[in-house]
Write an enzyme that holds these catalytic residues in place. Structure first.
Site, PDB file in Angstrom:
ATOM      1  N   ARG A 153      40.261  31.035  46.663  1.00 15.86           N
ATOM      2  CA  ARG A 153      41.135  30.055  47.309  1.00 15.86           C
ATOM      3  C   ARG A 153      41.748  30.631  48.586  1.00 15.86           C
ATOM      4  O   ARG A 153      41.723  29.993  49.632  1.00 15.86           O
ATOM      5  CB  ARG A 153      42.201  29.608  46.312  1.00 15.86           C
ATOM      6  N   ASP A 173      31.181  37.769  48.471  1.00 14.70           N
ATOM      7  CA  ASP A 173      31.738  37.438  47.151  1.00 14.70           C
ATOM      8  C   ASP A 173      30.548  37.276  46.222  1.00 14.70           C
ATOM      9  O   ASP A 173      29.474  36.837  46.649  1.00 14.70           O
ATOM     10  CB  ASP A 173      32.553  36.123  47.238  1.00 14.70           C
ATOM     11  N   PRO A 204      40.870  39.671  43.330  1.00 11.25           N
ATOM     12  CA  PRO A 204      41.889  40.110  42.368  1.00 11.25           C
ATOM     13  C   PRO A 204      41.738  41.611  42.119  1.00 11.25           C
ATOM     14  O   PRO A 204      40.696  42.195  42.463  1.00 11.25           O
ATOM     15  CB  PRO A 204      41.537  39.338  41.096  1.00 11.25           C
ATOM     16  N   ALA A 231      46.191  41.290  49.244  1.00  7.53           N
ATOM     17  CA  ALA A 231      45.788  40.973  47.861  1.00  7.53           C
ATOM     18  C   ALA A 231      46.542  41.885  46.884  1.00  7.53           C
ATOM     19  O   ALA A 231      47.613  41.530  46.405  1.00  7.53           O
ATOM     20  CB  ALA A 231      44.286  41.086  47.724  1.00  7.53           C
ATOM     21  N   ARG A 232      46.016  43.068  46.616  1.00  7.70           N
ATOM     22  CA  ARG A 232      46.700  44.020  45.734  1.00  7.70           C
ATOM     23  C   ARG A 232      46.533  45.425  46.295  1.00  7.70           C
ATOM     24  O   ARG A 232      45.443  45.808  46.735  1.00  7.70           O
ATOM     25  CB  ARG A 232      46.121  43.983  44.312  1.00  7.70           C
ATOM     26  N   ASP A 256      50.242  44.086  53.309  1.00  5.37           N
ATOM     27  CA  ASP A 256      51.383  43.435  52.668  1.00  5.37           C
ATOM     28  C   ASP A 256      51.609  44.015  51.274  1.00  5.37           C
ATOM     29  O   ASP A 256      52.630  43.744  50.651  1.00  5.37           O
ATOM     30  CB  ASP A 256      51.134  41.919  52.565  1.00  5.37           C
ATOM     31  N   GLU A 261      53.416  50.098  44.475  1.00  2.00           N
ATOM     32  CA  GLU A 261      54.586  49.479  45.122  1.00  2.00           C
ATOM     33  C   GLU A 261      55.640  49.056  44.099  1.00  2.00           C
ATOM     34  O   GLU A 261      56.781  48.768  44.455  1.00  2.00           O
ATOM     35  CB  GLU A 261      54.143  48.254  45.931  1.00  2.00           C
ATOM     36  N   HIS A 293      55.255  42.975  50.271  1.00  2.00           N
ATOM     37  CA  HIS A 293      54.599  42.013  49.376  1.00  2.00           C
ATOM     38  C   HIS A 293      55.305  40.653  49.494  1.00  2.00           C
ATOM     39  O   HIS A 293      55.920  40.176  48.535  1.00  2.00           O
ATOM     40  CB  HIS A 293      54.617  42.511  47.922  1.00  2.00           C
TER      41      HIS A 293
HETATM   42  P1  NAD Z   1      40.719  33.407  43.475  1.00  3.65           P
HETATM   43  O1  NAD Z   1      40.545  33.700  42.031  1.00  3.65           O
HETATM   44  O2  NAD Z   1      40.707  32.005  43.956  1.00  3.65           O
HETATM   45  O3  NAD Z   1      39.638  34.234  44.330  1.00  3.65           O
HETATM   46  C1  NAD Z   1      39.284  35.534  44.076  1.00  3.65           C
HETATM   47  C2  NAD Z   1      37.842  35.700  44.522  1.00  3.65           C
HETATM   48  O4  NAD Z   1      37.511  37.077  44.430  1.00  3.65           O
HETATM   49  C3  NAD Z   1      36.835  34.943  43.651  1.00  3.65           C
HETATM   50  O5  NAD Z   1      36.022  34.105  44.455  1.00  3.65           O
HETATM   51  C4  NAD Z   1      36.022  36.043  42.987  1.00  3.65           C
HETATM   52  O6  NAD Z   1      34.657  35.683  42.786  1.00  3.65           O
HETATM   53  C5  NAD Z   1      36.160  37.147  44.016  1.00  3.65           C
HETATM   54  N1  NAD Z   1      35.835  38.472  43.494  1.00  3.65           N
HETATM   55  C6  NAD Z   1      36.119  39.004  42.286  1.00  3.65           C
HETATM   56  N2  NAD Z   1      35.628  40.254  42.212  1.00  3.65           N
HETATM   57  C7  NAD Z   1      35.030  40.503  43.398  1.00  3.65           C
HETATM   58  C8  NAD Z   1      34.339  41.625  43.945  1.00  3.65           C
HETATM   59  N3  NAD Z   1      34.168  42.745  43.239  1.00  3.65           N
HETATM   60  N4  NAD Z   1      33.869  41.528  45.201  1.00  3.65           N
HETATM   61  C9  NAD Z   1      34.023  40.410  45.933  1.00  3.65           C
HETATM   62  N5  NAD Z   1      34.670  39.322  45.471  1.00  3.65           N
HETATM   63  C10 NAD Z   1      35.159  39.376  44.225  1.00  3.65           C
HETATM   64  O7  NAD Z   1      42.108  34.119  43.862  1.00  3.65           O
HETATM   65  P2  NAD Z   1      43.022  33.811  45.133  1.00  3.65           P
HETATM   66  O8  NAD Z   1      43.984  32.726  44.780  1.00  3.65           O
HETATM   67  O9  NAD Z   1      42.156  33.661  46.321  1.00  3.65           O
HETATM   68  O10 NAD Z   1      43.876  35.179  45.196  1.00  3.65           O
HETATM   69  C11 NAD Z   1      43.240  36.424  45.455  1.00  3.65           C
HETATM   70  C12 NAD Z   1      44.214  37.541  45.173  1.00  3.65           C
HETATM   71  O11 NAD Z   1      45.270  37.528  46.138  1.00  3.65           O
HETATM   72  C13 NAD Z   1      44.990  37.403  43.840  1.00  3.65           C
HETATM   73  O12 NAD Z   1      44.227  37.909  42.754  1.00  3.65           O
HETATM   74  C14 NAD Z   1      46.234  38.216  44.079  1.00  3.65           C
HETATM   75  O13 NAD Z   1      46.043  39.538  43.632  1.00  3.65           O
HETATM   76  C15 NAD Z   1      46.392  38.212  45.588  1.00  3.65           C
HETATM   77  N6  NAD Z   1      47.629  37.525  46.019  1.00  3.65           N
HETATM   78  C16 NAD Z   1      48.526  38.188  46.805  1.00  3.65           C
HETATM   79  C17 NAD Z   1      49.681  37.547  47.233  1.00  3.65           C
HETATM   80  C18 NAD Z   1      50.687  38.195  48.155  1.00  3.65           C
HETATM   81  O14 NAD Z   1      51.825  37.698  48.276  1.00  3.65           O
HETATM   82  N7  NAD Z   1      50.345  39.261  48.852  1.00  3.65           N
HETATM   83  C19 NAD Z   1      49.928  36.234  46.817  1.00  3.65           C
HETATM   84  C20 NAD Z   1      48.969  35.583  46.043  1.00  3.65           C
HETATM   85  C21 NAD Z   1      47.829  36.233  45.639  1.00  3.65           C
END
Ligand code: NAD
Length: 326
Positions: A153, A173, A204, A231-232, A256, A261, A293
């Site tokens: 997403r 991906d 993730p 992301a993380r 971020d 952290e 973050h």
């Molecule tokens: P999502 O589940 O919609 O998308 C994650 C994508 O990563 C999926 O399409 C999955 O197939 C892909 N993926 C998994 N393993 C993979 C790999 N080894 N190589 C390549 N792609 C891979 O999640 P999202 O809503 O897009 O969120 C992504 C991440 O962002 C969350 O898991 C969270 O950790 C992080 N996040 C951070 C903040 C922030 O404030 N900084 C806020 C929200 C989310």
């Protein structure tokens, strides 16, 4: 109906109060993260909502189960703070809050532009009336190849944002997104590393993604590559990032999130001693921008996080269809 909410921030209370009235329910607020010492407060509640500061390991999950908890909703997208496998084993249902991706997607582009245009240096200089241009020459997005790792997403929303800049966009991906496919070229991970001027992470944190950015992957990248992580933190090895900056292989970092952290971000530690040495060391480089973050932190996203966190529990408790992670 009664639920208990842990890690409640001041800015969430108004939204919780609205939901309380909407669903005619009782919500007990706890400011602290859920941990072994305060888990007793969940006794008698079927539904518990938390944020990512509550680390639900086997011990804590057992404790919650024994207190009669059945459903746990995290008001975050990420769920790496919960031992999902064990929760499933003992019959606890876990849901996350898949709130809209725009807060993080916008922030990602902001970090991209800030790193590209040396904004940290420009801002620091202005504070001491240094208005020189030396060392501040940037590059334009349209002349770059940008790599997106993870086209879920958020990754897809970042790609959509980037289309306005006219850059070449490569994406990796394991699961393809139809929307992303229309705007970017799917390639193997190695091509992302080899061809991109800038790489942004949107996967993730999983066993398979832990430290995916490390000395070996950085070596495969373009010289002066710019890395963005909203992301993380644990997707990147902190010592290897430092090595990449010191060797000048990495041109800039926009982070971020950062490894380890927890206990630091979202707190005022001005008079405390920070023990994450690598983080403190990395932060001082002129080409490293680090924020606490906060990519998610918009009015719109917080509203949605709290709403989803509560609605998931209400649906479960009412026996309606609800979206569980496992
Ligand atoms: P999502 O589940 O919609 O998308 C994650 C994508 O990563 C999926 O399409 C999955 O197939 C892909 N993926 C998994 N393993 C993979 C790999 N080894 N190589 C390549 N792609 C891979 O999640 P999202 O809503 O897009 O969120 C992504 C991440 O962002 C969350 O898991 C969270 O950790 C992080 N996040 C951070 C903040 C922030 O404030 N900084 C806020 C929200 C989310």
């Amino acid at each position: 109906m009664r639920i208990i909410a842990f890690e409640v921030r001041e800015d969430e209370v108004k939204i919780f109060e609205q939901l309380k009235a909407e669903f005619q329910m009782e919500i007990v607020y706890v400011r602290e993260a859920l941990k072994e010492e305060n888990a007793y407060q969940a006794a008698g509640f079927e539904g518990v909502t938390i944020l990512a500061g509550s680390k639900l390991d086997k011990v804590l999950l057992n404790e919650l189960k024994n207190y009669g908890v059945k459903y746990i909703s995290t008001r975050s997208v990420g769920y790496n703070h919960i031992d999902l496998k064990y929760a499933k084993e003992i019959g606890l249902k876990i849901s996350n809050a898949a709130y809209p991706p725009y807060s993080v997607a916008d922030y990602t582009v902001m970090l991209m532009l800030m790193t590209l245009r040396h904004y940290k240096q420009a801002l620091f200089r202005g504070n001491v009336n240094d208005y020189s241009l030396t060392g501040l020459q940037g590059r334009e997005m349209r002349s770059l190849t940008v790599g997106i790792i993870g086209s879920g997403r958020i990754g897809t929303a970042v790609i959509k944002n980037l289309t306005g800049f006219g850059c070449r966009i490569l994406v990796y991906d394991k699961n393809r997104s139809e929307a992303a496919e229309k705007m970017a070229e799917y390639v193997e991970l190695d091509r992302i590393y080899r061809e991109c001027d800038m790489i942004s992470l949107h996967t993730p944190l999983l066993d398979s993604t832990y430290h995916m950015i490390n000395r070996e992957s950085i070596d495969r990248m373009q010289d002066q590559v710019i890395l963005i992580n909203c992301a993380r933190g644990e997707l990147m090895s902190l010592p290897d990032l430092i090595q990449g900056i010191e060797s000048k292989k990495i041109g800039a970092l926009g982070l971020d999130v950062v490894e380890q952290e927890d206990g630091i971000y979202h707190r005022d530690l001005r008079t405390d001693i920070i023990t994450n040495r690598d983080m403190a060391y990395l932060r001082q480089f002129p080409n490293v921008i680090m924020t606490q973050h906060m990519a998610f932190y918009t009015e719109e996203a917080v509203e949605s996080m709290v709403r989803l966190g509560v609605e998931n529990l209400v649906q479960c408790i009412n026996g309606e269809d609800c979206c569980f992670l496992l």
